[in-house]
Design a protein around this motif. Structure first.
Motif, PDB file in Angstrom:
ATOM      1  N   GLY A 168       0.791  -1.219   0.000  1.00 24.30           N
ATOM      2  CA  GLY A 168       0.000   0.000   0.000  1.00 24.30           C
ATOM      3  C   GLY A 168       0.828   1.276   0.000  1.00 24.30           C
ATOM      4  O   GLY A 168       2.032   1.281   0.256  1.00 24.30           O
ATOM      5  N   SER A 169       0.141   2.352  -0.265  1.00 30.10           N
ATOM      6  CA  SER A 169       0.760   3.659  -0.381  1.00 30.10           C
ATOM      7  C   SER A 169       1.319   4.155   0.952  1.00 30.10           C
ATOM      8  O   SER A 169       2.390   4.762   0.991  1.00 30.10           O
ATOM      9  CB  SER A 169      -0.263   4.660  -0.924  1.00 30.10           C
ATOM     10  N   THR A 223       5.133   5.401   1.707  1.00 34.50           N
ATOM     11  CA  THR A 223       5.417   6.728   2.248  1.00 34.50           C
ATOM     12  C   THR A 223       6.281   6.626   3.500  1.00 34.50           C
ATOM     13  O   THR A 223       7.243   7.380   3.667  1.00 34.50           O
ATOM     14  CB  THR A 223       4.108   7.478   2.554  1.00 34.50           C
ATOM     15  N   LEU A 224       5.948   5.692   4.383  1.00 33.16           N
ATOM     16  CA  LEU A 224       6.738   5.505   5.606  1.00 33.16           C
ATOM     17  C   LEU A 224       8.158   5.038   5.285  1.00 33.16           C
ATOM     18  O   LEU A 224       9.123   5.459   5.941  1.00 33.16           O
ATOM     19  CB  LEU A 224       6.054   4.508   6.538  1.00 33.16           C
ATOM     20  N   LEU A 225       8.295   4.185   4.308  1.00 32.11           N
ATOM     21  CA  LEU A 225       9.615   3.707   3.897  1.00 32.11           C
ATOM     22  C   LEU A 225      10.468   4.859   3.375  1.00 32.11           C
ATOM     23  O   LEU A 225      11.642   4.995   3.739  1.00 32.11           O
ATOM     24  CB  LEU A 225       9.470   2.617   2.833  1.00 32.11           C
ATOM     25  N   ILE A 226       9.887   5.709   2.564  1.00 35.64           N
ATOM     26  CA  ILE A 226      10.603   6.875   2.048  1.00 35.64           C
ATOM     27  C   ILE A 226      10.979   7.813   3.187  1.00 35.64           C
ATOM     28  O   ILE A 226      12.100   8.330   3.241  1.00 35.64           O
ATOM     29  CB  ILE A 226       9.765   7.605   0.980  1.00 35.64           C
ATOM     30  N   ASP A 259      12.150   1.395  -8.866  1.00 35.49           N
ATOM     31  CA  ASP A 259      11.161   0.577  -9.572  1.00 35.49           C
ATOM     32  C   ASP A 259      10.255  -0.209  -8.627  1.00 35.49           C
ATOM     33  O   ASP A 259       9.214  -0.703  -9.051  1.00 35.49           O
ATOM     34  CB  ASP A 259      11.860  -0.409 -10.507  1.00 35.49           C
ATOM     35  N   TYR A 260      10.649  -0.346  -7.381  1.00 37.31           N
ATOM     36  CA  TYR A 260       9.841  -1.084  -6.410  1.00 37.31           C
ATOM     37  C   TYR A 260       8.596  -0.305  -5.989  1.00 37.31           C
ATOM     38  O   TYR A 260       7.679  -0.875  -5.407  1.00 37.31           O
ATOM     39  CB  TYR A 260      10.642  -1.398  -5.152  1.00 37.31           C
ATOM     40  N   SER A 301       3.837   4.178  -7.269  1.00 36.57           N
ATOM     41  CA  SER A 301       3.409   5.475  -7.801  1.00 36.57           C
ATOM     42  C   SER A 301       4.624   6.252  -8.301  1.00 36.57           C
ATOM     43  O   SER A 301       5.729   6.135  -7.753  1.00 36.57           O
ATOM     44  CB  SER A 301       2.659   6.294  -6.743  1.00 36.57           C
ATOM     45  N   GLU A 302       4.423   7.028  -9.330  1.00 35.53           N
ATOM     46  CA  GLU A 302       5.515   7.810  -9.905  1.00 35.53           C
ATOM     47  C   GLU A 302       6.077   8.829  -8.909  1.00 35.53           C
ATOM     48  O   GLU A 302       7.299   8.990  -8.850  1.00 35.53           O
ATOM     49  CB  GLU A 302       5.072   8.491 -11.201  1.00 35.53           C
ATOM     50  N   PRO A 303       5.249   9.511  -8.105  1.00 31.15           N
ATOM     51  CA  PRO A 303       5.831  10.430  -7.109  1.00 31.15           C
ATOM     52  C   PRO A 303       6.757   9.717  -6.118  1.00 31.15           C
ATOM     53  O   PRO A 303       7.833  10.228  -5.795  1.00 31.15           O
ATOM     54  CB  PRO A 303       4.616  11.035  -6.410  1.00 31.15           C
ATOM     55  N   HIS A 304       6.359   8.548  -5.647  1.00 32.44           N
ATOM     56  CA  HIS A 304       7.224   7.786  -4.732  1.00 32.44           C
ATOM     57  C   HIS A 304       8.524   7.388  -5.440  1.00 32.44           C
ATOM     58  O   HIS A 304       9.614   7.523  -4.878  1.00 32.44           O
ATOM     59  CB  HIS A 304       6.511   6.538  -4.219  1.00 32.44           C
TER      60      HIS A 304
END
Length: 66
Positions: free
Chosen positions: A12-13, A17-20, A40-41, A44-47
């Protein structure tokens, strides 16, 4: 037979987000994972863009972004 690429989409998104966030805010975590993580993992393109930018910064300056 086509090989399926691994992604974080199934988590999930919010997970992505938390990983980033951890990549950017936790230097120790970044140092452990930067060699194996790929933009590539991310589904979403923003991530993917953020991860690509963070990894590019590290390759250029040899320090994680702050």
């Amino acid at each position: 037979m086509e090989q399926q690429q691994d992604t974080f989409e199934k988590f999930g998104s919010n997970f992505q987000t938390l990983l980033i966030s951890a990549l950017i805010n936790d230097k120790g975590y970044f140092e452990q994972i930067f060699e194996i993580i790929k933009h590539d993992y991310f589904s979403s393109e923003p991530h993917a863009y953020i991860v690509r930018t963070v990894l590019s910064y590290f390759e250029k300056y040899q320090i994680p972004p702050t």
